[in-house]
Design a protein around this motif. Structure first.
Motif, mmCIF file in Angstrom:
data_model
loop_
_atom_site.group_PDB
_atom_site.id
_atom_site.type_symbol
_atom_site.label_atom_id
_atom_site.label_comp_id
_atom_site.label_asym_id
_atom_site.label_seq_id
_atom_site.Cartn_x
_atom_site.Cartn_y
_atom_site.Cartn_z
ATOM 1 N N SER A 20 1.602 -15.240 -2.800
ATOM 2 C CA SER A 20 1.605 -13.730 -2.287
ATOM 3 C C SER A 20 2.464 -12.968 -3.206
ATOM 4 O O SER A 20 3.643 -12.532 -3.039
ATOM 5 C CB SER A 20 2.330 -13.638 -0.865
ATOM 6 N N THR A 23 3.889 -9.639 -2.139
ATOM 7 C CA THR A 23 5.170 -9.821 -1.231
ATOM 8 C C THR A 23 6.310 -9.985 -2.322
ATOM 9 O O THR A 23 7.399 -9.391 -2.207
ATOM 10 C CB THR A 23 5.011 -10.500 -0.214
ATOM 11 N N THR A 69 4.194 -4.500 2.933
ATOM 12 C CA THR A 69 4.174 -5.488 1.988
ATOM 13 C C THR A 69 5.321 -6.342 1.746
ATOM 14 O O THR A 69 5.372 -7.278 1.298
ATOM 15 C CB THR A 69 3.676 -5.335 0.704
ATOM 16 N N ILE A 192 -1.844 -15.103 4.841
ATOM 17 C CA ILE A 192 -2.270 -13.875 3.812
ATOM 18 C C ILE A 192 -3.002 -12.910 4.488
ATOM 19 O O ILE A 192 -4.030 -13.179 4.593
ATOM 20 C CB ILE A 192 -2.578 -14.666 2.419
ATOM 21 N N GLY A 196 -3.328 -8.856 0.603
ATOM 22 C CA GLY A 196 -2.351 -9.997 -0.135
ATOM 23 C C GLY A 196 -0.940 -10.380 0.160
ATOM 24 O O GLY A 196 -0.168 -11.020 -0.245
ATOM 25 N N LEU A 198 2.353 -11.263 2.650
ATOM 26 C CA LEU A 198 2.439 -12.669 3.538
ATOM 27 C C LEU A 198 2.707 -12.027 4.941
ATOM 28 O O LEU A 198 3.180 -10.656 5.216
ATOM 29 C CB LEU A 198 3.869 -13.082 3.140
#
Length: 201
Positions: A20, A23, A69, A192, A196, A198
């Motif tokens: 990710s 993140t 995010t 996910i 994209g 987490l």
């Protein structure tokens, strides 16, 4: 002594970079020493070695700008920057728990005890979108340093973790069990999102 902070955080950061990057990009670099000193001075008491060690590795996330995010731990809480810890503590501590807090930094209840109001010996270091916080309990007693869960409507209760190190290790272990995007995640396990980021199922 890092109490397991370093290896657990490295596992988390490495996992994020691989699975990710969106993140991972929200993580701030190590906390500036002047911010740590300012926060420790504002709180008026020594902070746990675990928390100081974690801040030496990262300075949380921007929980206002990046909340969609940003990294959340398995509990759904985002790690706060050191400056935000200071602000959150000052805000929550405006109305101390009358059943616990006394003048001069004294407290009627011991570390780990349940309270309804916010005790000023609780140092918030993570926040959820709904306003709940995870806090280190610095009241005296054998459970000093435990991670407590506070929410306005429910008060303070012990979290699932006795220490910050245990919290990070638990999150790292859950990430290590990530089955990949093809497998539906089980409750409490990572996933996910389409952008994209987490998330936790």
């Amino acid at each position: 002594m890092d109490h397991g902070i370093d290896p657990a955080w490295e596992r988390i950061a490495t996992w994020l970079r691989v699975h990710s990057p969106v993140t991972a990009a929200t993580l701030r670099p190590p906390a500036p020493a002047e911010e740590v000193r300012a926060t420790q001075n504002a709180l008026g008491q020594p902070l746990p070695a675990e928390l100081l060690r974690w801040w030496s590795l990262m300075d949380g996330v921007d929980d206002d700008r990046d909340y969609r995010t940003a990294l959340t731990l398995s509990s759904g809480h985002m790690p706060l920057s050191v400056a935000r810890v200071r602000e959150e503590w000052a805000d929550l501590g405006r109305f101390p728990d009358e059943d616990c807090c006394r003048p001069g930094g004294h407290h009627l209840r011991s570390a780990g005890d349940v309270t309804f109001g916010y005790c000023t010996a609780l140092i918030p270091f993570c926040r959820s979108i709904d306003g709940g916080v995870l806090a280190v309990d610095l009241r005296p007693g054998p459970k000093r340093g435990w991670v407590m869960d506070w929410f306005a409507q429910q008060g303070t209760h012990p979290s699932d973790w006795a220490t910050i190190g245990a919290m990070l290790t638990d999150t790292a272990q859950r990430l290590d069990r990530y089955p990949g995007p093809e497998t539906p995640p089980r409750p409490g396990h990572p996933a996910i999102r389409d952008d994209g980021a987490l998330i936790w199922s």
